[in-house]
Structure formats: structure tokens, C-alpha cells
Design an enzyme around this catalytic site. Structure first.
Site: not given
Length: 323
Positions: A29, A31, A174
Site C-alpha cells: 500500500k 502512501d 503504509e
């Protein structure tokens, strides 16, 4: 040339625990800022999640994207990131670029950005959204996109959710996202076929007011009062945030908020008096990104400010843990 009305809206992941078992692929994921890229007749354009043309905000990306496609037409989905000194995406650094409509060459050099591409929605005029995830990833990898301003991050099929989170933790990222290997791309839908799990809880909040700072922060905001829409679409209070700001950010926010100040609270019910002593209210127009430890009794615990989001409308902001 595509307009914002013809550009697909990104497919979104649901918030939850990463799954284990067969049938899932995993990605990190990132950021950053979600962006759809269109490449048509040798011209690249970038669009934010809510359809705004952000090509001029990130001028260093258009030419590398066009060159990487080598005269092919495509629609891509990915994340614009700004890397820190250790090569990790930093939303704080990206904030210096996100709200600048025409950045100087100096700013572009100080805070360069990279487009991380993780999906392809159309290729050579043909939609690929109906293809399963693994086939779309194969199509994407066959494009061989690479360079200092454009990358295709890897994905994994031989791990489970817990292993992915451990890897994200080790790399100070993240979190991670799980995607069904057979999932099609559904523009504009938040689908359980994609599941995201951040390492630290994250939410958006609508700024409904502020309290002036004191001491070294006296020329800026001391804390922000945040709201979100509940299931009945009432704007309710979710807490206040007073950490995570730089001195420059505190001053800039105060200037922006002063321009939309109003005499009364926009909230459906008054927040606790202890949070609003000296509060100044604003129209519910600005959305911010906040990290927090937990959301209990309707309030954020230990929140920390990450930055403004201009890619999400206030009407889209629901209660923490719902998105």
C-alpha cells in the site's frame, strides 16, 4: 483527447484484515495520491481520484509516461509518490506538491515524484477492465514500464496476509492490499475483492473548525476540529488533532481556514466544550488525512495530522473505519 468525464474512476479497496488462503495476490500500500493516467495520440494526462486534471501539478511525469508507452495508447491506474531520503513514500513530502498548480523547476527538483503503476484499464483502444487481475498484471508487465519517474511495483501470490504486513513493517511502508486473482476492475466501486490493511489506522476528516496556537505556534492553528458524515448523513464530530504539523503547515492552514470562517458550527450537534474552547468555525469544505490509534466512543484516539486531501469531496467522508 480524454476529458475528466470520460476517464474511469478508480476502483477502491475495502478496509479489513488481509486474508490467507489461495486465490489472493498481494501488493504494498503506497502512501501517495491515486491517479489515473491516459495516453492518447502521444499525449499523457493525469487525473485525480475525483476526476480533476492534475497533469500540470506534476509536469515531470507526462513525458516519461508517453515515452515509456512508445506510441501505444493506454489508461493506467497507480499512485503518485514522493520518496524520502531512504527511498520510502512520504505523504508529508508529497504535500509540498499536491496543492501547487504550477510548480517551479526548483520545487520539482527538491521534491521529485514517481508514478507507481499497478493496473491497466485499457490498451490500444480496447478496455481491459473485464480481464481478471492476473491477466491485467501480465498485460502491464509486458509494457516494460520503468525509469526514474515511472515504476511497476511487484506483486506476490506465494505469501499470506500476515507475511505481507510483516514485510511492509520491515520496509516502513503504509500497509498492504490483497486482490482476488480473478477480480475484474470495477471503476468507481469499493469492492470486497480488494482488501486493504494499513499498519496504523488512517481516516479522512472534514475540518469544521480550529483553535489558535500558542507559544511558537501562535501565528497558526493549534488544533483542528474534525467531522464526518454518519449513516444518516449528519455531519458529526469525530475529534480534534493537534500533532503532526510543521510550523509552516500551521500558518498555511490558518490562512486557508480564515477564508472560509463562519460564525456557527456546521456540526449537527455541538462537540464537547473541552475541545472547543476558543474554537473558530469554518464551512465543511476541506478534507484532511489523519492517522490514529483507535476510534472509540465516537472519538479518534491519539490522532496525528498527515495533510490535506484535494482528491476527496467532503460528502464522501464517512465515519472512521468505514473506508
Amino acid at each position: 483527447m480524454p476529458s475528466s468525464s470520460t476517464v474511469p474512476t478508480p476502483m477502491l479497496a475495502t478496509l479489513g484484515q488481509l486474508p490467507s488462503g489461495p486465490g489472493w495476490a498481494f501488493e504494498m500500500k503506497w502512501d501517495g495520491q491515486r491517479a489515473i493516467a491516459t495516453i492518447d495520440n502521444g499525449v499523457s494526462r493525469l487525473f485525480s481520484r475525483n476526476g480533476n486534471d492534475i497533469t500540470a501539478t506534476f509536469p515531470e511525469l507526462a513525458r516519461p509516461i508517453t515515452d515509456a508507452l512508445d506510441r501505444r495508447e493506454a489508461i493506467l491506474d497507480g499512485e503518485i509518490v514522493a520518496l524520502d531520503a531512504r527511498g520510502r513514500p512520504s505523504f508529508g513530502r508529497l504535500q509540498r506538491r499536491m496543492h501547487v498548480l504550477s510548480p517551479t523547476e526548483q520545487l520539482c527538483n527538491e521534491v521529485p515524484v514517481t508514478y507507481y503503476v499497478f493496473d491497466v484499464l485499457a490498451l490500444d483502444g480496447k478496455p481491459t477492465t473485464s480481464l481478471p487481475y492476473l491477466q491485467r498484471r501480465t498485460e502491464l508487465e509486458d509494457l516494460a514500464l520503468s525509469g526514474p519517474r515511472m515504476q511497476v511495483p511487484p506483486y506476490w501470490t506465494d505469501v499470506n496476509g500476515e507475511q505481507m504486513l510483516d514485510l511492509a513493517r520491515q520496509q516502513h511502508l503504509e500497509g498492504a492490499v490483497a486482490k482476488r486473482m480473478d477480480s475484474t476492475y470495477r471503476p468507481g466501486r469499493r469492492s470486497p475483492a480488494w482488501i486493504k490493511q494499513p499498519l496504523r489506522a488512517n481516516t479522512e476528516g472534514i475540518i469544521v473548525g480550529w483553535v489558535d496556537g500558542t507559544g511558537t505556534a501562535r501565528e497558526g492553528v493549534g488544533s483542528l476540529l474534525l467531522g464526518a458524515y454518519d449513516d444518516d448523513h449528519r455531519l458529526v464530530y469525530i475529534g480534534h488533532v493537534g500533532t503532526g504539523f510543521t510550523t509552516a503547515t500551521r500558518k498555511a492552514l490558518r490562512e486557508q481556514l480564515a477564508a472560509i470562517e463562519r460564525p456557527t458550527t456546521p456540526l449537527a450537534a455541538p462537540p464537547p466544550a473541552r475541545d472547543t474552547k476558543g474554537a473558530r468555525w469554518v464551512g465543511p469544505k476541506l478534507v484532511g488525512d489523519v492517522e490514529y490509534r483507535e476510534h472509540t466512543s465516537g472519538r479518534l484516539r491519539h490522532p496525528s495530522w498527515k495533510g490535506l486531501r484535494d482528491d476527496k469531496a467532503p460528502s464522501e467522508v464517512d465515519l472512521p473505519g468505514r473506508h
